[in-house]
Design an enzyme around this catalytic site. Structure first.
Site, mmCIF file in Angstrom:
data_model
loop_
_atom_site.group_PDB
_atom_site.id
_atom_site.type_symbol
_atom_site.label_atom_id
_atom_site.label_comp_id
_atom_site.label_asym_id
_atom_site.label_seq_id
_atom_site.Cartn_x
_atom_site.Cartn_y
_atom_site.Cartn_z
ATOM 1 N N ASP A 255 37.919 37.746 32.592
ATOM 2 C CA ASP A 255 37.449 36.518 31.919
ATOM 3 C C ASP A 255 37.479 36.649 30.406
ATOM 4 O OD1 ASP A 255 34.863 37.781 31.128
ATOM 5 O OD2 ASP A 255 34.505 37.749 33.278
ATOM 6 N N PRO B 125 38.459 44.613 46.528
ATOM 7 C CA PRO B 125 39.262 45.353 45.549
ATOM 8 C C PRO B 125 38.436 46.219 44.586
ATOM 9 C CG PRO B 125 39.239 42.983 45.066
ATOM 10 C CD PRO B 125 38.595 43.162 46.398
ATOM 11 N N HIS C 87 27.809 40.592 28.827
ATOM 12 C CA HIS C 87 28.880 41.289 28.110
ATOM 13 C C HIS C 87 28.362 42.083 26.904
ATOM 14 C CE1 HIS C 87 31.406 38.114 30.212
ATOM 15 N NE2 HIS C 87 31.886 39.251 30.628
ATOM 16 N N GLU D 156 43.600 44.614 34.492
ATOM 17 C CA GLU D 156 42.991 43.637 35.420
ATOM 18 C C GLU D 156 43.887 43.536 36.658
ATOM 19 O OE1 GLU D 156 40.195 41.349 35.758
ATOM 20 O OE2 GLU D 156 41.335 40.991 37.603
ATOM 21 N N ASP E 97 34.232 46.757 33.897
ATOM 22 C CA ASP E 97 33.688 45.406 34.064
ATOM 23 C C ASP E 97 34.252 44.797 35.341
ATOM 24 O OD1 ASP E 97 32.558 42.944 33.764
ATOM 25 O OD2 ASP E 97 33.841 42.300 32.109
ATOM 26 N N GLY F 263 43.163 49.141 38.585
ATOM 27 C CA GLY F 263 42.571 50.128 37.675
ATOM 28 C C GLY F 263 42.291 51.461 38.349
ATOM 29 N N GLN G 187 41.902 37.481 45.980
ATOM 30 C CA GLN G 187 40.566 36.952 46.280
ATOM 31 C C GLN G 187 40.511 35.435 46.097
ATOM 32 O OE1 GLN G 187 38.553 39.269 43.294
ATOM 33 N NE2 GLN G 187 40.090 38.657 41.804
HETATM 34 N N1 SPD Z 1 27.443 40.359 41.053
HETATM 35 C C1 SPD Z 1 28.261 40.171 39.923
HETATM 36 C C2 SPD Z 1 28.732 41.397 39.291
HETATM 37 C C3 SPD Z 1 29.765 41.044 38.314
HETATM 38 C C4 SPD Z 1 30.008 42.011 37.274
HETATM 39 N N2 SPD Z 1 31.159 41.699 36.487
HETATM 40 C C5 SPD Z 1 31.312 40.355 36.132
HETATM 41 C C6 SPD Z 1 32.500 40.130 35.270
HETATM 42 C C7 SPD Z 1 32.131 39.487 34.018
HETATM 43 N N3 SPD Z 1 33.052 39.792 32.988
#
Ligand code: SPD
Length: 286
Positions: free
Chosen positions: A90, A168, A66, A110, A161, A143, A35
């Site tokens: 992140d 993806p 989070h 990830e 998350d 995943g 990406q």
């Molecule tokens: N539209 C954004 C959705 C994002 C959800 N995950 C974001 C990752 C942050 N750790």
């Protein structure tokens, strides 16, 4: 000329005839194998990460996302020996999980190694010390495929998350994936997933909660605010086989954790699970 000046310095996410933007400047951009990854320094919310032009996180509001994704699950799962995060490159979800002293092992799957490397470089305050915590084990993998080969009853909590359901991350919202999550989760474990905006992506949100409810005996959405995401109104959905245990944080754990949080507390959580708008409650039942 006037228009160019007016829009100079803005970065926008476009969704269904609305744009969600911040003013600032682009610091970095790269196409990974998966990406486009952008780091944007915004005036209001600090450095932010975008994937394929969609806001993922920002230094000065990531806790709103989070904390609310992780703590309803980890404060209520029966045990915390083995916890799994899918996505979360992140480091924000990992940082929140690792606050639990009783957590023994945290696996993070990830798909894009560049997201981790770029977040560590530009957004080091988000992952914070998680990257050097010996309990964290990172694997670069898809995943959706990875969960298929995991043994039954392996995890005490599973945190999804991921990004939005396209490219993806599309498969992170389908029934087969949720079935695999249920299979690898212990019966008194808790599943948590980000389930999009009930305003900007109402249909996706409703469908995701309904599918999770078809798979797990118990599942409930929780609503909160993440200002950089479309509409600013966001949702997370929690599920468990044994009972609606995610509604009831274990007191000894939550006392320790809520002191460290900006948003999450058992009181906030209780009010937010209860504050389901009437039209969403009707649509989720139909
Ligand atoms: N539209 C954004 C959705 C994002 C959800 N995950 C974001 C990752 C942050 N750790």
């Amino acid at each position: 000329m006037f228009t160019r000046k007016l829009f100079y310095g803005w970065k926008d996410e476009y969704q269904k005839d609305v744009r969600y933007g911040l003013k600032g400047k682009k610091l970095f951009e790269q196409k990974s194998k998966i990406q486009k990854i952008t780091i944007f320094e915004s005036k209001r919310y600090g450095k932010a990460l975008l994937l394929d032009n969609c806001w993922m996180t920002a230094e000065k509001q990531e806790k709103q996302y989070h904390e609310c994704l992780v703590h309803p699950a980890l404060s209520s799962a029966e045990e915390l020996n083995n916890v799994l995060i899918i996505g979360g490159g992140d480091g924000g979800s990992a940082r929140e999980c690792l606050k639990y002293r009783e957590l023994k092992q945290l696996k993070l799957i990830e798909i894009d190694k560049d997201v981790i490397e770029i977040s560590r470089k530009y957004l080091s305050g988000i992952g914070n010390n998680c990257w050097s915590d010996p309990r964290l084990n990172i694997q670069i993998d898809d995943g959706i495929a990875w969960v298929k080969q995991v043994k039954d009853n392996s995890f005490d909590a599973i945190i999804i998350d991921g990004s939005d359901p396209k490219g993806p991350a599309k498969g992170l919202f389908n029934k087969e994936f949720f079935h695999n999550c249920k299979r690898i989760l212990k019966s008194k474990g808790v599943f948590a997933a980000q389930t999009e905006s009930p305003e900007a992506f109402e249909r996706t949100h409703i469908e995701s909660v309904k599918v999770i409810r078809e798979v797990f005996k118990n599942a409930d959405p929780l609503y909160g605010n993440v200002p950089i995401y479309p509409s600013g109104w966001w949702s997370w959905t929690f599920a468990s086989e044994s009972s609606r245990r995610y509604l009831n944080p274990i007191i000894a754990r939550s006392n320790q954790i809520s002191k460290t949080c900006e948003f999450w507390s058992p009181r906030w959580q209780k009010g937010s699970f209860d504050a389901i708008p009437a039209h969403l409650e009707r649509k989720l039942k139909s």
